[in-house]
Design an enzyme around this catalytic site. Structure first.
Site, short mmCIF file in Angstrom:
data_model
loop_
_atom_site.label_atom_id
_atom_site.label_comp_id
_atom_site.label_asym_id
_atom_site.label_seq_id
_atom_site.Cartn_x
_atom_site.Cartn_y
_atom_site.Cartn_z
N CYS A 245 16.41 19.14 12.00
CA CYS A 245 15.04 19.65 12.12
C CYS A 245 14.90 21.02 11.46
O CYS A 245 15.72 21.92 11.67
CB CYS A 245 14.65 19.75 13.59
SG CYS A 245 12.94 20.30 13.83
N ARG B 295 19.28 12.31 15.76
CA ARG B 295 18.16 12.42 16.68
C ARG B 295 18.61 12.27 18.13
O ARG B 295 18.69 11.16 18.66
CB ARG B 295 17.09 11.36 16.36
CG ARG B 295 16.51 11.46 14.96
CD ARG B 295 15.31 10.55 14.79
NE ARG B 295 14.23 10.96 15.65
CZ ARG B 295 13.36 11.93 15.37
NH1 ARG B 295 13.47 12.59 14.24
NH2 ARG B 295 12.40 12.23 16.19
N CYS C 57 -0.58 20.85 -5.60
CA CYS C 57 -0.44 20.73 -4.15
C CYS C 57 -1.32 21.76 -3.47
O CYS C 57 -2.18 22.39 -4.10
CB CYS C 57 1.03 20.85 -3.73
SG CYS C 57 1.83 22.38 -4.20
N ASP D 222 3.33 22.54 5.18
CA ASP D 222 4.28 22.30 6.26
C ASP D 222 5.67 22.84 5.93
O ASP D 222 6.43 23.23 6.81
CB ASP D 222 4.35 20.79 6.52
CG ASP D 222 5.15 20.45 7.77
OD1 ASP D 222 5.13 21.25 8.72
OD2 ASP D 222 5.79 19.38 7.79
N CYS E 47 11.12 18.74 -17.15
CA CYS E 47 10.01 17.97 -16.59
C CYS E 47 8.94 17.71 -17.65
O CYS E 47 8.41 16.60 -17.74
CB CYS E 47 9.40 18.71 -15.41
SG CYS E 47 10.48 18.84 -13.98
N CYS F 33 15.54 15.21 -8.64
CA CYS F 33 15.22 14.60 -9.94
C CYS F 33 16.10 13.37 -10.22
O CYS F 33 15.57 12.34 -10.65
CB CYS F 33 15.35 15.64 -11.05
SG CYS F 33 15.01 14.99 -12.71
#
Length: 415
Positions: A16, A129, A272, A288, A329, A361
């Site tokens: 996490c 988890r 974004c 986030d 890229c 990538c």
């Protein structure tokens, strides 16, 4: 994306990245988006969305810690502030450990879309988890899946792919498929460590001279080509019998891109910044994965949500994804598919020696090349109104000829 309980969670998942965010507001009496701040968020979020649908995404931490009465309050506020002609849609991401029949009935009745975290069969799920006492969470996750399925809740599974599961793609896919899952998301773990062994923040332009940036990886980080191997294995299992029956997010997104649509997933979008994150105290962050002080946009108690989400800082943040691409890229034939990937993962050595290439990538190039022919056939069928599943059917053999011999997963039929 709202974090109504902040980083509070009764699980302690080994990989996490969010539990540490509790330190952002160390003196908060409790982690809870509530009272006037909650109403301000609901009101401003509805006002800020111009289309006929208004989306709320509730994540954590673990949002179900707040209880059903909290979300009943949310629904009341949404009904109060939603004008005629608009429809509110809610999505909730949960580990499922607190769900019961009443929760499932509530989620179904109010048409919540639920994301359920489930990492595969027991042995794989429990690797990363576990709860705060180190106990297995597999049975609770499976029980939550059955509750959601039996109550008719729209749900998908979110499966984290890490170093311990990267080679188990087909096994995990088949496990979820046998459990009746029809919508799946697979998310890779990619985290760097700082010099103290703590999780590092996102790479910044000032880090471009740091050639060690890609060497300090968390032990849970998926290998650079491991996520690609995982997804290729899933793709092969999926295309054999489940095209049009099971929907894997990344394949849906790539199919849309092959049809000329913009990416429905921020990872592959050209820019974004369209999904900022609201913390429980009203602070808004760029993303986030960018909940760090340098990327705090402000607080909705001081500035309207829309002004922060569409302000110059956030626009610049979003445009940087496109404007800061390395030559690798720019010259890549797959750029229109991946958009350079998530900027937080751009720390691998590029051809010019700078740590600006996306760490994943190799995985993306592997997947795009592996699935390209099949996805193009599916896109061609969809353009003329035929189901994509036809692309996987065995071609009929002309009369007097033997059917073509099956030769392998990448070239299913010689003809």
């Amino acid at each position: 994306m709202a974090k109504p309980a902040g980083a509070a969670c009764n699980y302690a998942c080994a990989y996490c990245y969010y539990l540490e965010k509790r330190a952002l507001v160390p003196r908060a009496p409790r982690l809870r988006l509530d009272g006037p701040m909650l109403e301000r968020f609901v009101r401003d979020n509805i006002a800020a969305q111009e289309g006929p649908e208004v989306h709320f995404t509730w994540q954590g931490g673990e949002p179900t810690l707040l209880g059903r009465p909290y979300f009943e309050r949310v629904l009341d506020l949404q009904a109060r502030h939603c004008p005629p002609g608009k429809r509110v849609l809610n999505a909730l991401q949960t580990h499922g450990g607190l769900l019961d029949r009443d929760w499932a009935s509530f989620l179904a009745r109010n048409r919540f879309l639920v994301g359920l975290s489930l990492d595969g069969p027991r042995g794989l799920h429990d690797r990363g988890r576990r709860d705060r006492k180190g106990r297995s969470t597999f049975a609770a996750g499976l029980r939550a899946l059955e509750l959601l399925r039996d109550h008719g809740v729209d749900f998908n599974t979110l499966t984290v792919v890490h170093s311990g599961t990267a080679h188990r793609g087909a096994e995990i896919y088949r496990f979820l498929r046998r459990r009746g899952v029809r919508h799946m998301q697979f998310v890779p773990v990619v985290e760097r460590l700082d010099g103290r062994g703590a999780l590092a923040g996102p790479p910044e332009p000032a880090d471009h001279g740091d050639h060690a940036a890609s060497r300090l990886l968390s032990p849970w980080t998926v290998p650079a080509d491991g996520f690609g191997r995982f997804l290729c294995a899933v793709f092969e299992a999926w295309k054999k019998a489940d095209v049009g029956k099971v929907f894997v997010q990344v394949f849906d997104v790539l199919l849309g891109l092959h049809m000329g649509h913009p990416s429905a997933l921020c990872t592959f979008a050209r820019t974004c910044g369209r999904t900022p994150v609201l913390e429980h105290n009203g602070d808004l962050y760029a993303c986030d994965h960018y909940v760090y002080p340098d990327h705090r946009l402000g607080n909705i108690a001081d500035t309207p949500l829309a002004a922060l989400a569409d302000g110059p800082r956030q626009r610049a943040f979003g445009e940087a994804k496109r404007s800061q691409l390395p030559p690798d890229c720019i010259e890549c034939r797959f750029l229109d598919l991946c958009g350079g990937g998530c900027p937080k993962h751009r720390f691998a050595p590029a051809r010019d020696g700078t740590p600006t290439l996306n760490y994943l990538c190799p995985s993306y190039r592997m997947l795009f090349a592996h699935a390209e022919a099949d996805l193009r056939r599916m896109a061609d069928l969809l353009r003329v109104g035929l189901p994509a599943a036809l692309s996987m059917e065995k071609p009929p053999a002309p009369r007097g000829e033997r059917a073509p011999r099956r030769v392998g997963p990448r070239d299913r039929w010689r003809r």
